[in-house]
Scaffold this motif. Structure first.
Motif, PDB file in Angstrom:
ATOM      1  N   UNK A  16    -108.344  99.297 -52.962  1.00  0.00           N
ATOM      2  CA  UNK A  16    -109.933  99.082 -53.476  1.00  0.00           C
ATOM      3  C   UNK A  16    -110.189  99.761 -54.813  1.00  0.00           C
ATOM      4  N   UNK A  17    -109.770 101.098 -54.728  1.00  0.00           N
ATOM      5  CA  UNK A  17    -110.078 102.021 -55.935  1.00  0.00           C
ATOM      6  C   UNK A  17    -109.322 101.508 -57.175  1.00  0.00           C
ATOM      7  N   UNK A  26    -113.748  95.162 -56.129  1.00  0.00           N
ATOM      8  CA  UNK A  26    -112.888  95.752 -54.897  1.00  0.00           C
ATOM      9  C   UNK A  26    -112.844  94.694 -53.940  1.00  0.00           C
ATOM     10  N   UNK A  27    -113.803  93.624 -53.568  1.00  0.00           N
ATOM     11  CA  UNK A  27    -113.893  92.705 -52.439  1.00  0.00           C
ATOM     12  C   UNK A  27    -112.303  91.986 -52.374  1.00  0.00           C
ATOM     13  N   UNK A  28    -111.781  92.016 -53.519  1.00  0.00           N
ATOM     14  CA  UNK A  28    -110.672  91.263 -53.856  1.00  0.00           C
ATOM     15  C   UNK A  28    -109.431  91.920 -53.080  1.00  0.00           C
ATOM     16  N   UNK A  31    -107.635  89.565 -50.074  1.00  0.00           N
ATOM     17  CA  UNK A  31    -106.568  88.765 -50.484  1.00  0.00           C
ATOM     18  C   UNK A  31    -105.461  89.306 -50.988  1.00  0.00           C
ATOM     19  N   UNK A  32    -105.592  90.213 -51.710  1.00  0.00           N
ATOM     20  CA  UNK A  32    -104.452  91.013 -52.354  1.00  0.00           C
ATOM     21  C   UNK A  32    -103.562  91.768 -51.318  1.00  0.00           C
ATOM     22  N   UNK A  33    -104.405  92.384 -50.616  1.00  0.00           N
ATOM     23  CA  UNK A  33    -103.544  93.217 -49.468  1.00  0.00           C
ATOM     24  C   UNK A  33    -102.907  92.258 -48.519  1.00  0.00           C
ATOM     25  N   UNK A  55    -108.049  87.217 -60.412  1.00  0.00           N
ATOM     26  CA  UNK A  55    -107.222  88.322 -59.765  1.00  0.00           C
ATOM     27  C   UNK A  55    -105.780  88.103 -59.795  1.00  0.00           C
ATOM     28  N   UNK A  56    -105.346  86.823 -59.709  1.00  0.00           N
ATOM     29  CA  UNK A  56    -103.876  86.415 -59.989  1.00  0.00           C
ATOM     30  C   UNK A  56    -103.582  86.833 -61.239  1.00  0.00           C
ATOM     31  N   UNK A  57    -104.226  86.726 -62.254  1.00  0.00           N
ATOM     32  CA  UNK A  57    -104.062  87.008 -63.696  1.00  0.00           C
ATOM     33  C   UNK A  57    -103.819  88.347 -63.732  1.00  0.00           C
TER      34      UNK A  57
END
Ligand code: SAH
Ligand code: SF4
Length: 353
Positions: A16-17, A26-28, A31-33, A55-57
């Protein structure tokens, strides 16, 4: 950015940080985790599902945190099919071993915590190599990912249930990264391994045992004993001189009391060295009154140590003695032996060529 930071080694809150600092909402982190710790995309970041294009980029850009980038170098299955041993190469070329053990419903990953080991136990292939460096949290998590990916491929529907820190290195001598890695592996948004199903094996690094007793999570503690007097233990385990048995046993009793947990003790049986009835009696005496369980491991012979395993009848007799004294035990099956699965042995074999 911390140069040791890798995607696999980021806890949910650290992720998140990182996202926030990078200007990504940071809500993303969710899905990243999930992509990193559940889908286990590894280096194939573009296969991640559920990520929005920005986010993918970011993930694929140079500004993002890199993956641990570990590569499989060698793989050895055992004849009985219960063990697979992996030699994995880190980004900087360092190599460590990870082992997959077990059977459906009970698969276990044995992970390394350091490249080599500073403790110098004379019977241990890793100790014989000396110490190169600590592994990062990401490098430990990535080992578990490798094992889990292989499991998913070879045993669809199965997953890792247990983690043991019994590969190369002394995990409590690399305390913070080990705790970070285990925090990630036990996160229920990731692989979700139960903390009670995580065992940390230590040679008796007392400051680490004391720290672990005060750590919020309740992992299982395994202590490698192999001798019941300072004189005998000191010949096998040099650091016994710094942290003698009486202090070690006191730290174990404290751990057991604080965590209200059973402590596991490993006893590597070496013919003519620590396998007599007298040794068994003194072992039982040493652990008297403690909630303890002993794992008896017949020695895996290594190049650098002139010792042998006792024969099976001696192992049984030793077990019977401690059982009669009220000490529960298990004889660890030497599944790994035909894959050089004593810790450090696959790497040692390669180095010898
Ligand atoms: N450093 C930690 C964890 C890694 S070693 C520790 O020492 O506990 C994991 C276990 O393998 C330890 O109990 C260690 O004593 C045991 N071991 C190491 N070399 C061995 C060998 N050649 N044969 C049998 N057991 C061995
Ligand atoms: Fe290190 Fe454990 Fe091997 Fe001892 S037995 S040298 S502490 S890895």
């Amino acid at each position: 950015m911390n140069t040791q930071q890798t995607l696999e080694g980021l806890s949910y809150s650290a992720l998140e940080s990182v996202l926030e600092t990078a200007g990504v909402n940071p809500v993303h982190a969710k899905p990243v985790f999930s992509a990193v710790q559940r889908q286990l995309v590894g280096d194939d970041l573009d296969t991640a599902e559920g990520l929005l294009p920005p986010v993918q980029r970011w993930l694929s850009s140079e500004r993002a945190v890199p993956t641990a980038g570990i590569q499989l170098v060698d793989e050895t299955p055992s004849a009985d099919g219960f063990t697979r041993k992996y030699l994995l190469r880190m980004e900087d070329g360092a190599e460590v071993e990870s082992v997959q053990m077990g059977f459906p419903g009970r698969f276990t990953a044995c992970l390394s915590s350091q490249v080599g080991c500073a403790m110098g136990c004379v019977f241990c292939a890793t100790g014989q190599m000396g110490f190169s460096r600590n592994l990062t949290a990401g490098e430990m998590v990535a080992q578990a990912h490798h094992v889990e990916r292989e499991l998913r491929r070879t045993n669809p529907g199965e997953r890792l249930r247990n983690i043991v820190m019994m590969g190369m290195g002394e995990p409590l001598h690399n305390f913070e990264p080990t705790m970070e890695a285990l925090g990630i592996l036990t996160d229920n948004r990731g692989l979700n391994i139960g903390p009670a199903r995580v065992a940390i094996s230590t040679v008796g690094y007392i400051p680490g045992i004391q720290q672990l007793a005060r750590h919020p999570k309740r992992y299982s503690l395994a202590v490698s004993l192999h001798g019941a007097s300072d004189e005998e233990r000191g010949k096998l385990i040099p650091i016994n001189k710094r942290w003698p048995l009486s202090e070690l046993i006191e730290a174990c009793r404290e751990y057991s009391a604080i965590k209200r947990a059973r402590v596991f003790f490993a006893w590597t049986l070496i013919r003519g060295v620590n396998d007599s009835d007298d040794h068994a009696r003194r072992l039982a005496e040493l652990l008297k009154g403690m909630d303890a369980h002993v794992n008896l491991i017949p020695l895996n012979a290594t190049e650098g140590f002139d010792g042998q395993a006792p024969d099976e009848s001696r192992v049984r007799a030793f077990q019977q003695m401690i059982q009669d004294a009220g000490l529960p035990s298990t004889v660890r099956q030497r599944r790994g032996i035909d894959v050089n699965a004593g810790c450090g042995q696959l790497k040692a074999k390669r180095v010898r060529g």
